[in-house]
Design an enzyme around this catalytic site. Structure first.
Site, PDB file in Angstrom:
ATOM      1  N   THR A 433       0.943   4.220  -6.054  1.00 20.36           N
ATOM      2  CA  THR A 433       2.209   4.370  -5.334  1.00 20.36           C
ATOM      3  C   THR A 433       3.296   3.409  -5.829  1.00 20.36           C
ATOM      4  OG1 THR A 433       0.953   5.075  -3.434  1.00 20.36           O
ATOM      5  CG2 THR A 433       3.176   4.457  -3.000  1.00 20.36           C
ATOM      6  N   THR A 451       4.729   8.448  -3.722  1.00 15.61           N
ATOM      7  CA  THR A 451       3.378   8.398  -4.268  1.00 15.61           C
ATOM      8  C   THR A 451       2.928   9.741  -4.811  1.00 15.61           C
ATOM      9  OG1 THR A 451       1.097   7.753  -3.693  1.00 15.61           O
ATOM     10  CG2 THR A 451       2.276   9.042  -2.060  1.00 15.61           C
ATOM     11  N   GLU A 453      -0.572   9.563  -4.695  1.00 17.12           N
ATOM     12  CA  GLU A 453      -1.855   9.041  -4.226  1.00 17.12           C
ATOM     13  C   GLU A 453      -2.501   8.192  -5.309  1.00 17.12           C
ATOM     14  OE1 GLU A 453      -3.945   7.531  -2.205  1.00 17.12           O
ATOM     15  OE2 GLU A 453      -5.710   8.402  -3.142  1.00 17.12           O
ATOM     16  N   ASP A 475      -6.568  11.787   1.172  1.00 15.63           N
ATOM     17  CA  ASP A 475      -6.285  10.802   2.233  1.00 15.63           C
ATOM     18  C   ASP A 475      -6.768  11.292   3.598  1.00 15.63           C
ATOM     19  OD1 ASP A 475      -5.272   8.800   0.703  1.00 15.63           O
ATOM     20  OD2 ASP A 475      -3.190   9.015   1.324  1.00 15.63           O
ATOM     21  N   SER A 499      -1.220   8.490   6.214  1.00 18.03           N
ATOM     22  CA  SER A 499      -0.829   7.556   5.152  1.00 18.03           C
ATOM     23  C   SER A 499      -0.827   6.129   5.684  1.00 18.03           C
ATOM     24  CB  SER A 499       0.579   7.904   4.673  1.00 18.03           C
ATOM     25  OG  SER A 499       1.079   6.905   3.813  1.00 18.03           O
ATOM     26  N   GLY A 521      -2.114   1.611  -1.305  1.00 20.55           N
ATOM     27  CA  GLY A 521      -3.055   2.272  -0.401  1.00 20.55           C
ATOM     28  C   GLY A 521      -3.063   1.569   0.948  1.00 20.55           C
TER      29      GLY A 521
HETATM   30  N1  GLU Z   1      -2.088   7.794  -0.454  1.00 23.28           N
HETATM   31  C1  GLU Z   1      -1.753   6.499   0.016  1.00 23.28           C
HETATM   32  C2  GLU Z   1      -1.088   6.555   1.359  1.00 23.28           C
HETATM   33  O1  GLU Z   1      -0.439   7.491   1.641  1.00 23.28           O
HETATM   34  C3  GLU Z   1      -0.797   5.858  -0.885  1.00 23.28           C
HETATM   35  C4  GLU Z   1      -1.373   5.763  -2.203  1.00 23.28           C
HETATM   36  C5  GLU Z   1      -1.572   4.394  -2.568  1.00 23.28           C
HETATM   37  O2  GLU Z   1      -0.747   3.538  -2.307  1.00 23.28           O
HETATM   38  O3  GLU Z   1      -2.578   4.199  -3.176  1.00 23.28           O
HETATM   39  O4  GLU Z   1      -1.193   5.669   2.094  1.00 23.28           O
END
Ligand code: GLU
Length: 621
Positions: A433, A451, A453, A475, A499, A521
């Protein structure tokens, strides 16, 4: 307190350097002049291909406007837009499009994101949910087999099953139309030029490509676009993406319908439905349909709102848990202070981080149980004083509470002891992200996290179009986190996966105080909260709060707490002594890339990482 060793410049030199960069970057007139020019393709200028990479800067101070993010190309484009008279939202969309070029493994039009916008004239904060969405055919058991067992996570990531309907193009269009002053066509143009002429490959881009090279090579189109003879492009070489430039040109001149209802959409569907992998690779397709793509709509949502030390914290509501979790952590810190009479500022580093860790693990237990893309998230209770006071009761001042901490009951009754909630350990989430911040000359502010992901998303590139498709649907929790306990984050038809992204804006009676966010994440939540606590309670300048060693306690089943730079330090030893299980992350995996802008007596202070992730790019004017 000095945590960083390289890259920082003094405020005085930051000011000068920021001003110089602003003047010498893309140039406002260049960024804006070609604005609508719908039919005119932007000519590629081969001389620009060898332009040196613009400077990164971790701090810049200005009196008028500011931007910050991980990437100097994007920050220069943002600053140029602002200097040309554009608004915060104009700059934010243009920067996001540029990040889609230079950070294609972290974001892009194949993904989604969340954005907060503060209108200075009204003081109102609006949010846009541009989260990817599951096809209408998805069910709660989408990621289990006939026996009810979870599908293999990596196989799902690298398949059509993980691909959500992308939200980013529709989000940009809504953002520009509703809150911007320039047409989307103008805002995408600098990024189109950047994709066409290319950018200088730095170590960060090289390493990210290298780490994904094996995965990318399973998909011939991904290998064609992002690899050079099967390997990562060399540091110092120029990386252009003419296919993506062409997609930007078409979005710019034809509008986003070509993406959601036209031939680009058809190409997305064809590839998602039947990913073209090298022979011998079985890759499951997505059941996404043309109707799924056509029905995508970004959502304007009310922000989460919580009180913190006389200020107001605005965050992102569900399907992100960022606003709730950051707000609860900050509430818990205040309530621990009320209980003990000792504030964070008075604590030594170990006790401060212990208290912070306990607050984080508690908030994760609660967000896991109560937050998802469901209708009944109890925001007022989760962010209220009663719940925070009840949850603060469970903290032990001199030892880490065993993980996983059970969830609490935000039921409005905080006078009697609540029933014991089941443990809510932290489910897996990726670590990629990107994030950007903008404040314009009128004081409008944008905090935007975007992002695809995982780094490199699904690994699947849309043939002929130069962008990766997300793997955001991983997610979702594949099965309930705790058997028998309702899980708000199971897949469903048209549902958006929960998220952790936490774009945040903080204000007080005088107006804007802080714009901040980060990738990472689930560590996003703890990083944002730690930067806020570091800045407002530990007295760190924003750049130091960003650079500080990080502790990310996310209520993991095994009690592990991600540690960036604490192991071996006195505080790290102190935490271990209190029963914390530090899990030091290898330095090359120190996801950072946090950035922010604070409003202070000297002006707007834009700040970014000093070292982690290769450092960031702050600009101010
Ligand atoms: N998919 C993650 C979220 O929505 C973000 C991806 C990431 O920062 O690795 O929280």
């Amino acid at each position: 307190m000095t945590q960083h060793s390289t890259g920082r410049i003094t405020r005085r030199s930051a000011l000068a350097a920021g001003a110089a960069l602003g003047a010498g970057a893309l140039g406002a007139s260049q960024a804006m002049a070609a604005a609508p020019g719908p039919e005119a393709p932007v000519p590629s200028d081969p001389r620009l291909g060898s332009a040196p990479e613009p400077l990164k800067l971790n701090e810049a101070v200005g009196t008028t406007a500011a931007v910050s993010c991980v990437d100097p190309y994007a920050s220069d484009i943002g600053l140029s837009i602002l200097q040309g008279g554009g608004s915060a939202m104009d700059a934010a969309v243009a920067m996001a499009a540029a990040l889609g070029v230079t950070e294609p493994y972290s974001c892009g039009i194949g993904g989604g994101g969340f954005l907060l916008y503060r209108d200075a004239a009204t003081g109102l904060v609006h949010t846009i949910d541009g989260r990817e969405t599951a096809p209408m055919s998805y069910t709660e058991t989408q990621f289990t087999d006939a026996s009810g067992a979870e599908l293999d996570f990596d196989a799902v990531v690298n398949s059509g099953l993980s691909i959500g309907v992308p939200g980013t193009p529709a989000m940009w269009a809504l953002a520009a139309e509703r809150f911007g002053t320039l047409p989307l066509g103008a805002l995408l143009e600098p990024a189109e030029q950047l994709a066409r002429r290319g950018f200088v490959v730095d170590q960060h881009f090289h390493s990210q490509t290298d780490e994904n090279a094996e995965r990318f090579s399973r998909f011939p189109e991904t290998a064609r676009v992002f690899l050079r003879d099967g390997s990562a492009p060399e540091v110092g070489s120029t990386f252009a993406n003419p296919d993506l430039a062409e997609v930007y040109r078409r979005l710019r001149t034809e509008g986003i319908d070509v993406f959601y209802r036209g031939d680009i959409g058809a190409a997305i569907l064809a590839e998602a439905n039947a990913p073209s992998a090298v022979s011998g690779q079985e890759v499951q397709g997505s059941p996404m349909t043309a109707a799924d793509l056509a029905r995508y709509s970004p959502v304007l949502r009310a922000p989460t709102v919580s009180a913190y030390r006389g200020m107001t914290v605005f965050g992102m509501a569900a399907p992100s848990s960022g606003g709730v979790a950051v707000g609860e952590i900050l509430n818990l810190l205040e309530h621990y202070e009320l209980r003990t009479g000792i504030g964070l500022a008075q604590l030594g580093e170990t006790d401060y981080l212990h208290r912070f860790s306990e607050a984080c693990a508690t908030a994760f237990a609660d967000r896991n149980r109560w937050v998802g893309d469901v209708a009944d998230v109890p925001y007022a209770e989760l962010l209220g004083d009663g719940f925070a006071a009840e949850r603060a009761e469970i903290m032990r001042p001199s030892s880490a509470r065993p993980r996983p901490i059970p969830f609490g009951w935000p039921d409005g009754d905080y006078t009697t002891a609540p029933p014991a909630g089941a443990a809510q350990p932290e489910p897996y989430e990726g670590q990629s992200t990107t994030h950007l911040n903008v404040v314009d000359q009128w004081g409008n502010a944008v905090s935007y996290t975007l992002t695809i992901e995982q780094t490199g998303g699904s690994g699947i590139t849309v043939p002929g179009h130069g962008f990766l498709l997300n793997n955001e649907l991983t997610d979702f929790n594949f099965v309930p986190v705790t058997p028998g306990v309702p899980d708000p984050n199971l897949p469903g038809p048209g549902k958006r996966p929960r998220s952790s992204m936490a774009p945040t804006i903080i204000t007080d009676a005088t107006g804007l105080r802080l714009v901040v966010g980060t990738p990472g994440g689930a560590t996003i939540i703890t990083s944002v909260a730690q930067i806020i606590a570091g800045h407002f309670e530990r007295g760190l300048p924003l750049v130091d709060a960003i650079a500080a060693p990080r502790l990310s306690s996310r209520n993991d089943e095994d009690g592990e707490e991600t540690d960036l730079g604490l192991a071996g330090s006195p505080a790290g030893r102190g935490l271990t002594g209190l029963g914390h299980h530090l899990a030091p992350r290898e330095e090359k995996n120190w996801i950072g890339n946090a950035s922010g802008i604070s409003r202070e007596a000297i002006g707007l202070v834009a700040a970014a990482e000093t070292v982690r992730g290769g450092g960031g790019a702050a600009r101010a004017w």
